[in-house]
Design a protein around this motif. Structure first.
Motif, mmCIF file in Angstrom:
data_model
loop_
_atom_site.group_PDB
_atom_site.id
_atom_site.type_symbol
_atom_site.label_atom_id
_atom_site.label_comp_id
_atom_site.label_asym_id
_atom_site.label_seq_id
_atom_site.Cartn_x
_atom_site.Cartn_y
_atom_site.Cartn_z
ATOM 1 N N SER A 1 12.462 -17.607 -11.808
ATOM 2 C CA SER A 1 11.765 -18.850 -12.138
ATOM 3 C C SER A 1 12.782 -19.884 -12.617
ATOM 4 O O SER A 1 13.683 -19.569 -13.407
ATOM 5 C CB SER A 1 10.740 -18.581 -13.249
ATOM 6 O OG SER A 1 10.273 -19.800 -13.786
ATOM 7 N N GLN A 2 12.605 -21.121 -12.158
ATOM 8 C CA GLN A 2 13.539 -22.194 -12.490
ATOM 9 C C GLN A 2 13.652 -22.398 -14.002
ATOM 10 O O GLN A 2 14.695 -22.795 -14.513
ATOM 11 C CB GLN A 2 13.079 -23.488 -11.810
ATOM 12 C CG GLN A 2 14.035 -24.653 -11.935
ATOM 13 C CD GLN A 2 15.397 -24.395 -11.294
ATOM 14 O OE1 GLN A 2 15.472 -23.833 -10.203
ATOM 15 N NE2 GLN A 2 16.467 -24.776 -11.960
ATOM 16 N N ARG A 3 12.567 -22.085 -14.747
ATOM 17 C CA ARG A 3 12.594 -22.374 -16.186
ATOM 18 C C ARG A 3 13.615 -21.510 -16.927
ATOM 19 O O ARG A 3 13.970 -21.812 -18.063
ATOM 20 C CB ARG A 3 11.194 -22.220 -16.792
ATOM 21 C CG ARG A 3 10.646 -20.828 -16.810
ATOM 22 C CD ARG A 3 9.138 -20.838 -16.962
ATOM 23 N NE ARG A 3 8.569 -19.540 -16.670
ATOM 24 C CZ ARG A 3 8.187 -18.683 -17.593
ATOM 25 N NH1 ARG A 3 8.303 -18.986 -18.863
ATOM 26 N NH2 ARG A 3 7.689 -17.514 -17.253
ATOM 27 N N PHE A 4 14.097 -20.423 -16.298
ATOM 28 C CA PHE A 4 15.088 -19.576 -16.956
ATOM 29 C C PHE A 4 16.533 -20.015 -16.690
ATOM 30 O O PHE A 4 17.446 -19.585 -17.384
ATOM 31 C CB PHE A 4 14.953 -18.122 -16.497
ATOM 32 C CG PHE A 4 13.656 -17.485 -16.889
ATOM 33 C CD1 PHE A 4 13.176 -17.597 -18.181
ATOM 34 C CD2 PHE A 4 12.917 -16.754 -15.965
ATOM 35 C CE1 PHE A 4 11.974 -17.011 -18.554
ATOM 36 C CE2 PHE A 4 11.722 -16.174 -16.328
ATOM 37 C CZ PHE A 4 11.247 -16.304 -17.621
ATOM 38 N N GLN B 1 15.174 -38.864 -18.136
ATOM 39 C CA GLN B 1 14.469 -37.595 -18.240
ATOM 40 C C GLN B 1 15.220 -36.708 -19.225
ATOM 41 O O GLN B 1 16.383 -36.959 -19.532
ATOM 42 C CB GLN B 1 14.433 -36.912 -16.875
ATOM 43 C CG GLN B 1 13.644 -37.676 -15.815
ATOM 44 C CD GLN B 1 12.149 -37.549 -16.004
ATOM 45 O OE1 GLN B 1 11.637 -36.469 -16.281
ATOM 46 N NE2 GLN B 1 11.434 -38.665 -15.887
ATOM 47 N N GLN B 2 14.556 -35.658 -19.661
ATOM 48 C CA GLN B 2 15.240 -34.723 -20.549
ATOM 49 C C GLN B 2 16.425 -34.115 -19.778
ATOM 50 O O GLN B 2 16.233 -33.513 -18.736
ATOM 51 C CB GLN B 2 14.284 -33.617 -20.988
ATOM 52 C CG GLN B 2 14.877 -32.732 -22.051
ATOM 53 C CD GLN B 2 13.891 -31.690 -22.538
ATOM 54 O OE1 GLN B 2 12.819 -31.519 -21.983
ATOM 55 N NE2 GLN B 2 14.268 -30.981 -23.582
ATOM 56 N N VAL C 1 16.932 -17.782 -8.076
ATOM 57 C CA VAL C 1 15.602 -18.337 -8.338
ATOM 58 C C VAL C 1 14.983 -18.909 -7.060
ATOM 59 O O VAL C 1 13.794 -18.745 -6.797
ATOM 60 C CB VAL C 1 15.703 -19.411 -9.444
ATOM 61 C CG1 VAL C 1 14.469 -20.275 -9.500
ATOM 62 C CG2 VAL C 1 15.960 -18.741 -10.781
ATOM 63 N N ASP D 1 16.494 -30.120 -11.911
ATOM 64 C CA ASP D 1 15.503 -31.108 -12.350
ATOM 65 C C ASP D 1 15.859 -32.521 -11.886
ATOM 66 O O ASP D 1 14.986 -33.366 -11.708
ATOM 67 C CB ASP D 1 15.390 -31.113 -13.887
ATOM 68 C CG ASP D 1 14.801 -29.822 -14.419
ATOM 69 O OD1 ASP D 1 14.200 -29.080 -13.618
ATOM 70 O OD2 ASP D 1 14.930 -29.554 -15.625
ATOM 71 N N ARG E 1 18.538 -22.682 -16.894
ATOM 72 C CA ARG E 1 19.436 -23.367 -17.837
ATOM 73 C C ARG E 1 19.907 -22.423 -18.945
ATOM 74 O O ARG E 1 21.081 -22.392 -19.290
ATOM 75 C CB ARG E 1 18.715 -24.579 -18.423
ATOM 76 C CG ARG E 1 19.654 -25.649 -18.910
ATOM 77 C CD ARG E 1 18.933 -26.925 -19.264
ATOM 78 N NE ARG E 1 18.503 -27.672 -18.093
ATOM 79 C CZ ARG E 1 17.680 -28.715 -18.139
ATOM 80 N NH1 ARG E 1 17.191 -29.123 -19.286
ATOM 81 N NH2 ARG E 1 17.338 -29.347 -17.034
ATOM 82 N N LYS E 2 18.974 -21.654 -19.504
ATOM 83 C CA LYS E 2 19.339 -20.727 -20.589
ATOM 84 C C LYS E 2 20.264 -19.617 -20.087
ATOM 85 O O LYS E 2 21.221 -19.237 -20.769
ATOM 86 C CB LYS E 2 18.069 -20.086 -21.178
ATOM 87 C CG LYS E 2 17.348 -20.981 -22.174
ATOM 88 C CD LYS E 2 18.137 -21.085 -23.468
ATOM 89 C CE LYS E 2 17.422 -21.971 -24.465
ATOM 90 N NZ LYS E 2 18.329 -22.421 -25.531
ATOM 91 N N GLU F 1 20.811 -20.318 -9.579
ATOM 92 C CA GLU F 1 19.846 -21.137 -8.826
ATOM 93 C C GLU F 1 19.508 -20.482 -7.488
ATOM 94 O O GLU F 1 18.365 -20.547 -7.038
ATOM 95 C CB GLU F 1 20.386 -22.555 -8.626
ATOM 96 C CG GLU F 1 20.381 -23.338 -9.937
ATOM 97 C CD GLU F 1 20.403 -24.851 -9.757
ATOM 98 O OE1 GLU F 1 20.782 -25.327 -8.679
ATOM 99 O OE2 GLU F 1 20.043 -25.547 -10.721
ATOM 100 N N ASP G 1 21.295 -30.922 -12.768
ATOM 101 C CA ASP G 1 20.830 -29.618 -12.260
ATOM 102 C C ASP G 1 19.581 -29.827 -11.405
ATOM 103 O O ASP G 1 19.292 -30.948 -10.970
ATOM 104 C CB ASP G 1 20.630 -28.611 -13.403
ATOM 105 C CG ASP G 1 19.540 -29.021 -14.371
ATOM 106 O OD1 ASP G 1 18.812 -29.988 -14.088
ATOM 107 O OD2 ASP G 1 19.419 -28.364 -15.420
#
Lengths: 126, 164
Positions: B17-20, A11-12, B57, A35, B22-23, B54, A33
């Motif tokens: 939100s989980q999409r934030f 996966q990425q 979120v 994911d 990593r950044k 984490e 992490d």
């Protein structure tokens, strides 16, 4: 020789895969992490079933190229190790660490303290 | 190696939100590295940032959660302080307070962490280890405040001055 038939997961951001070797060996690399958590959970469950089915005496888990592992990934290892430790200790778990990854000694020590009769920590040969 | 900062601070307010994650972890780690000379401290702070982000979120219930980072001078060194603030559901707030109080009061944070690890082992899909990991594996100071349904967690790393 025991050949693992586990699927390779790419996966990425992370990879989980069996490694061709004389004895059972898998590799978890990349970034552990959020994911990675469901994939790791499933991978370790399948690994456990296969090791039991094939009467393996040990398994090596290569973490040498794992850059980080969050607490949920750590928990996946905790559950797996606990299952092995409380169900007759059918095989040993050898965690292969890379001391250049600063986090590994601290986090893997947590796993060893959980089940010192099952878990050992070794430096990766690579 | 860059000289340590005398004082700096930054905060991020964002939708949980989980999409934030990593950044945000990368930005804040980069910022902290401006003050950190020791790679072991870099790892421990990186791990704390990751676990805190984490947590925000996973458990933040409002449209915005907040992560503050501050580096300040103290006697003989600096302190790097991470502070999160979020509202939380009552049951989650109670669980977080139970763990945080246990960690704050524990004579031996590693032994307390090991108890939590063992207790979590047979449970499916629940970690609950992130905060304990910051204190035990990260060897960082941890404190908290509750104000209504708001939980504020403070993590501190003490950074002694390099002696040359």
């Amino acid at each position: 020789m025991i050949t693992l038939s586990l699927p390779r997961i790419e996966q990425q951001g992370f990879q989980l895969a069996p490694v061709d070797s004389e004895s059972p060996k898998v590799r978890f690399s990349g970034n552990g992490d959020a994911d990675a958590v469901p994939f790791l959970d499933e991978f370790l469950k399948k690994l456990h079933e296969e090791l039991l089915m094939k009467n393996a005496l040990d398994v090596r888990v290569d973490l040498g190229e794992l850059y980080f592992m969050n607490s949920s990934c750590l928990k996946a290892f905790v559950s797996w190790i606990h299952k092995v430790n409380t169900n007759g200790r059918p095989y040993a778990i050898r965690l292969l660490m890379n001391s250049r990854q600063q986090w590994q000694m601290r986090s893997l020590a947590t796993l060893k303290r959980l089940a010192p009769a099952v878990v050992s920590i070794e430096e990766t040969a690579d | 190696m860059p000289p340590a900062l005398a004082h700096a601070s930054v905060y991020l307010a964002f939708e949980p939100s989980q999409r934030f994650v990593r950044k945000i972890v990368q930005w804040i780690t980069d910022f902290c590295e401006l003050s950190l000379q020791d790679m072991d401290v870099v790892y421990r702070v990186h791990m704390a940032i990751h676990e805190l982000a984490e947590n925000l979120v996973k458990y933040g219930t409002s449209s915005s959660v907040r992560l503050d980072v501050e580096v300040a001078r103290v006697e003989n060194g600096s302190v790097l302080r991470l502070r999160t603030r979020n509202s939380a559901a009552p049951e989650r707030l109670a669980e977080a307070v139970r763990i945080l109080q246990g960690l704050r009061d524990a004579d031996d944070p590693v032994a307390y962490y090991d108890q939590l690890v063992l207790a979590s082992a047979p449970q499916e899909g629940v970690s609950g280890l992130g905060l304990a990991r910051i204190r035990a594996e990260g060897d960082l100071e941890l404190d908290f405040e509750v104000d209504g349904n708001q939980l504020c967690i403070v993590v501190e790393a003490k950074l002694p001055d390099e002696v040359s």
